[in-house]
Design a protein around this motif. Structure first.
Motif, PDB file in Angstrom:
ATOM      1  N   HIS A   1       0.846  -1.200   0.000  1.00 40.68           N
ATOM      2  CA  HIS A   1       0.000   0.000   0.000  1.00 40.68           C
ATOM      3  C   HIS A   1       0.877   1.245   0.000  1.00 40.68           C
ATOM      4  CE1 HIS A   1       0.257   0.670   4.457  1.00 40.68           C
ATOM      5  NE2 HIS A   1       0.247  -0.645   4.521  1.00 40.68           N
TER       6      HIS A   1
ATOM      7  N   GLU B   1      -5.265   1.498   2.463  1.00 38.89           N
ATOM      8  CA  GLU B   1      -5.136   0.466   3.491  1.00 38.89           C
ATOM      9  C   GLU B   1      -5.212   1.063   4.882  1.00 38.89           C
ATOM     10  OE1 GLU B   1      -3.580  -2.456   6.281  1.00 38.89           O
ATOM     11  OE2 GLU B   1      -2.797  -0.470   5.931  1.00 38.89           O
ATOM     12  N   GLU B   2      -4.602   2.228   5.053  1.00 40.92           N
ATOM     13  CA  GLU B   2      -4.544   2.832   6.387  1.00 40.92           C
ATOM     14  C   GLU B   2      -5.858   3.496   6.798  1.00 40.92           C
ATOM     15  OE1 GLU B   2      -2.253   2.039   8.302  1.00 40.92           O
ATOM     16  OE2 GLU B   2      -0.335   1.875   7.260  1.00 40.92           O
TER      17      GLU B   2
HETATM   18 MN    MN Z   1       0.924  -1.252   6.523  1.00 42.62          MN
END
Ligand code: MN
Ligand code: BES
Length: 462
Positions: free
Chosen positions: A83, A150-151
């Motif tokens: 990511h 993703e975060e």
């Molecule tokens: Mn990560």
């Protein structure tokens, strides 16, 4: 400056990473559009130069990048995931060098994302592409998937996976975004905790009040503090009805993975004085038990000097780490009920769920040579074991991790794939915290492990 001790190949990795991590790609921050774009351009430029076709696919907020280099529909496929988004860098004043000016100090590279995850996928992709240059007739179709959300909990991933299920399906799936016990070991992650994050708002009045009216007036900050305090017992257990109902005890195999990991190393690497109350050993609690954490509290006056008010509103961010077989939906309901029960009649609460992801377990039978799967994960696992032993001088460890990758269960359910997750992050690398870092020696060793694995994997033959 040359860095002779790490060698020319690793130096190229470090130089690229210094540029890549200089673009602020905080997916949660709407002002980071440019940094998100620059990060995509940077990695897309690298992949194109190495012969990949690169496309951007729209997701919920930030597009993901899909790159491929195909040779034939009959050839096996390798998929790499990473990511390009990072966590917010705040609090800025605690960084010893600016978060988006990646800086080397005493053999360690500092900067937001230099480990999680730009660092990890930069290492993998450089090892892959060097090997391809050496062996351009590599008999594999190659695909790279780099997510930009993703975060923030991968809100666009499920739809993407459903739509691209067939194009993604690969014989081997590698994902390097997890941890290990210490710098001397590489791990293969066999499970991840799930996650539920939410925001809790408390309101006690239409506006803040002069605290001279205080005595009978309800105070939102006070109520919030009491609600939060009511969520744990003195023994550290989460005080929410039913919270532990679906917790499954680990298997003997999983438990064995804790053998000879040092709690003292964990304590020191995390930079804490002492562990807080917890059940079982610290290592057990970190991997096999669920948690509830207050991520942040706000409300009332926090500015300079005096402001004598009774706050009308206060907020907390809360996250729960979940273990098999807990479900984020069920935990949300239990937590909602507990908070309503705790809430006094002079306050109102509002709960909004944010990210969620189920706990994940890797099917260990895929690693056994006699397993029922096509055999590539088992082969790659053996290559990884051999390369780790040679380069780290220690055995590859199998371990479940305390962190989460919320898309993992969706990947498993939608595509049927289970990634091999080599992990090398430790508490020293300060993921999500100020002074995130990755030692050059770690970069060099991990790079050499993957370089060796790819060299072997791409040899024609069985
Ligand atoms: Mn990560
Ligand atoms: N790379 C981490 C996950 C991780 C770190 C797993 C260390 C195991 C060990 C990942 O990028 C991450 O931080 N995920 C978030 C997801 C959340 C923000 C939705 C997490 O776990 O907090």
């Amino acid at each position: 400056m040359v860095l002779p001790e790490i060698g020319e190949e690793t130096e190229a990795v470090v130089r690229f990473l210094q540029r890549y991590a200089s673009y602020p790609s905080v997916s949660a921050d709407p002002t980071c559009e440019q940094g998100m774009r620059d990060s995509r351009d940077c990695i897309a430029g690298f992949l194109r130069q190495e012969g990949f076709a690169v496309e951007l696919v729209a997701a919920a907020k930030h597009p993901l990048l899909l790159a491929s280099r195909s040779i034939s529909p009959q050839a096996p496929s390798l998929l790499l995931y990473g990511h390009y988004d990072v966590q917010p860098p705040e609090p800025l004043e605690l960084w010893e060098s600016p978060p988006f000016t990646p800086t080397i100090r005493e053999g360690v590279l500092y900067g937001r994302g230099v480990a999680d995850n730009k660092g990890a996928h930069t290492i993998l992709l450089h090892a892959l592409c060097r090997t391809l240059r050496e062996n351009p007739s590599c008999p594999w179709n190659l695909r790279v998937l780099l997510e930009g959300e993703e975060e923030i909990g991968s809100p666009g991933m499920e739809a993407f996976l459903k739509e691209h299920r067939d194009a993604l399906r690969s014989e081997l799936f590698l994902l390097a975004d997890t941890g290990t016990c210490d710098e001397e070991h590489l791990s293969l992650t066999t499970g991840l905790r799930g996650l539920l994050t939410l925001e809790l708002g408390v309101t006690t009045a239409a506006t803040d009040l002069h605290s001279g009216l205080g005595g009978p007036m309800p105070n939102a900050a006070q109520v919030l503090a009491e609600l939060c305090a009511g969520l744990h017992g003195a023994d550290g257990r989460v005080n929410v009805g039913g919270f532990y109902d679906d917790v499954q005890a680990p298997s003997a195999e999983e438990l064995a993975s804790l053998r000879d990991i040092s709690e003292e190393d964990l304590r020191r690497d995390a930079g804490i004085q002492a562990f807080a109350p917890h059940e079982g050993s610290a290592l057990y609690a970190q991997r096999f038990l669920p948690t509830l954490e207050i991520n942040g509290l706000s409300g009332g006056w926090q500015g300079p000097g005096v402001k004598t008010i009774i706050p009308a509103k206060a907020r907390a961010k809360i996250s729960c780490r979940l273990v098999p077989d807990q479900s984020p939906e069920k935990i949300f309901q239990q937590l909602q009920k507990r908070l309503q029960d705790l809430c006094p009649p002079w306050a109102r609460i509002a709960l909004s769920p944010e990210a969620r992801g189920k706990p994940y377990r890797f099917p260990l039978e895929d690693l056994r040579p006699e397993g029922t799967s096509p055999g590539f994960p088992a082969r790659a696992f053996r290559l990884l074991q051999t390369a780790t032993r040679e380069i780290f001088g220690t055995p590859l460890r199998l371990s479940r991790e305390g962190g989460s990758i919320p898309l993992m269960c969706a990947v498993q359910e939608i595509t049927g794939m289970n990634p091999l997750m080599p992990g090398f992050f430790t508490a020293r690398h300060r993921l999500h915290a100020p002074n995130e870092n990755l030692p050059l020696a770690t970069i060099a060793r991990v790079y050499r492990v993957f370089r060796k694995c790819f060299q072997e994997l791409f040899q024609p033959g069985p």
